[in-house]
Design an enzyme around this catalytic site. Structure first.
Site: not given
Ligand code: ADP
Length: 489
Positions: A187, A263, A297, A394
């Site tokens: 995903k 990570e 990161c 961050e």
């Molecule tokens: P950032 O703030 O850097 O975008 P995220 O942790 O929000 O970091 O996003 C990293 C990944 O996690 C992306 O692929 C995002 O679509 C996915 N993501 C965001 N929210 C969820 C969730 N509730 N469950 C699973 N994946 C998620």
């Protein structure tokens, strides 16, 4: 900033795969829904991609599960050859992948070229590791028989990747998963799905059997990944992203006791001692801060500099930051692209404002330019208290925050005063100090007189709230294997 796309970008945009990748095919979502991908430099829509639903996710699990046993039984040499061919195709298409990443992520082309090479290298590394998954045989100390330890793939794995390294965060998970005989559903981040879809095409071209790798772009990340993890045939989730989302996934994985690799966020300190080579430290600081435009990161998030050299260090770092050329990442000569989104820019601006409010001095930048695009200028702040609120977050942007210290103990205490523990860096020419400080820093990775530490052959990962598990190196593949103990007479 007005930009027109180079010809190579126009060509790419016309030929991109934009369907979901399921069963080796590019297919629409069951509902026919799609979502837009935006160019952060112009805020305009690049293209739209199929938007996976929960039903698409279940279809992908089914397909993955039916491919799993054949792939697990495929000789490691064959798995290795496919990964190696994928590496070679990626290398041939370095320029194309670099442009694609710059289009959807915004950052400057030189950074994208670096990632295209780094991302490809994970496939080469894990192609090599695939044939070296060794077990062991020992005799029981009690003389009761032999202990045979074999390593087996886990089965269906889910990977959730971030937008900041759309290729490398994929290959760093797909490489070891497939090398070890697992099948994977990816995903990708909704901001940058195009690179992952193009990568899936490369793996198919290299001979990967249908169903071994699926890619599900979606605007419903939580729903789609939640549905995948609620299927007990899925045995692992590997995630790179925020600590907040990592915690959600850890809770979900607990339900079915799925393996996890996390990570998560970082807050890397960068220490410069008074015995450091200041010019080398400035070079390292610039690299550690500005790789990927600061959107990494592992980026140096807080500079802690001995007070006697702080002015020299700050002046020199400011000069280097000022020489960056801000613009659309695909424009010639640009060395700093826009940030990924308006939200990300607001977050960076908020951290700068918070630092200024608590008494920091602005040495460079700090002002959002007029016009379209999510641009933020290179910015340097000094005279920041080492424990100020701005040092707790961050940054994920081109902002250097500089504090000073007097003693080694004070510097190490400030460096460790965070719930994160991903990367840490320091500069010193005293070998005893190097050993002491490298040991004292609580981080999964420590750069000693180096500003860039990522390496396919090294275990990448954090301690404390920065995560669980390691990617890359020989450790990277063990995260995708179960040990089986077979007791023989
Ligand atoms: P950032 O703030 O850097 O975008 P995220 O942790 O929000 O970091 O996003 C990293 C990944 O996690 C992306 O692929 C995002 O679509 C996915 N993501 C965001 N929210 C969820 C969730 N509730 N469950 C699973 N994946 C998620």
């Amino acid at each position: 900033m007005n930009s027109t796309y180079p010809d190579s970008a126009e060509q790419l945009l016309r030929t991109l795969p934009t369907g979901l990748r399921i069963g080796g095919q590019s297919v629409p979502s069951i509902t026919g829904a799609a979502f837009d991908v935006t160019d952060p430099a112009t805020e305009r829509t690049l293209t739209s991609v199929a938007d996976a639903t929960v039903d698409d996710a279940l279809r992908a699990v089914e397909t993955a599960h039916s491919a799993a046993s054949v792939w697990a039984a495929t000789p490691t040499r064959e798995r290795s050859d496919i990964l190696r061919r994928s590496y070679e195709i990626l290398v041939e298409r370095t320029d194309e992948f670099a442009m694609l990443m710059t289009l959807e992520l915004g950052r400057a082309l030189p950074d994208s070229l670096a990632e295209a090479r780094y991302g490809a290298d994970f496939l080469r590394w894990f192609a090599e590791e695939a044939t070296r998954i060794n077990g062991r045989v020992t005799t029981s100390p009690g003389g009761t028989g032999q202990i045979v330890v074999a390593h087996e793939p886990l089965g269906v794995c889910l990977a959730i990747t971030p937008w900041n390294f759309p290729l490398a965060m994929g290959t760093r998970k797909i490489g070891p998963a497939l090398a070890a005989g697992n099948v994977m559903i990816v995903k990708p981040a909704s901001e940058t799905p195009l690179t992952m879809l193009a990568l899936a095409d490369v793996l198919t071209e290299a001979g990967l059997p249908a169903g071994v790798l699926s890619v599900l772009p979606t605007s419903n990340a939580g729903g789609v990944t939640g549905a995948i993890l609620s299927d007990s045939r899925v045995r692992k989730v590997s995630f790179t992203g925020s600590t907040r989302v990592g915690q959600i996934l850890l809770r979900q994985a607990a339900e079915r006791v799925q393996r996890t690799s996390m990570e998560l966020g970082g807050n890397a300190p960068f220490l410069v001692f008074d015995d450091a080579d200041v010019d080398a430290a400035v070079e390292g600081a610039f690299a550690a801060k500005m790789r990927n435009g600061g959107e990494a990161c592992t980026a140096a998030n807080r500079f802690l500099v001995h007070s006697t050299i702080a002015e020299e260090f700050t002046t020199k770092l400011t000069e280097k930051m000022a020489a960056l050329r801000l613009g659309a990442g695909y424009d010639a000569g640009v060395t700093l692209g826009p940030l990924i989104s308006a939200d990300q820019r607001a977050s960076v601006a908020g951290i700068v404002e918070s630092a200024l409010a608590s008494g920091a001095r602005l040495r460079l930048g700090g002002k959002i330019p007029d016009g379209e695009g999510f641009f933020y200028p290179p910015t340097v702040l000094d005279q920041v208290d080492a424990y100020a609120p701005a040092t707790r977050e961050e940054v994920f942007g081109p902002v250097a925050i500089i504090s000073t210290f007097q003693t080694e103990n004070e510097a190490v205490a400030a460096a460790n005063s965070t719930e994160y523990g991903l990367a840490a860096y320091f500069y010193s020419r005293d070998i005893d100090r190097c050993k002491r400080v490298a040991t004292a820093l609580r981080a999964g990775m420590v750069g000693v007189n180096r500003g860039i530490i990522s390496d396919v052959a090294a275990p990448f990962g954090g301690v404390k709230m920065s995560g669980i598990g390691r990617e890359g190196g020989s450790e990277g593949i063990s995260d995708y294997l179960d040990s089986k103990y077979i007791a023989l007479t």
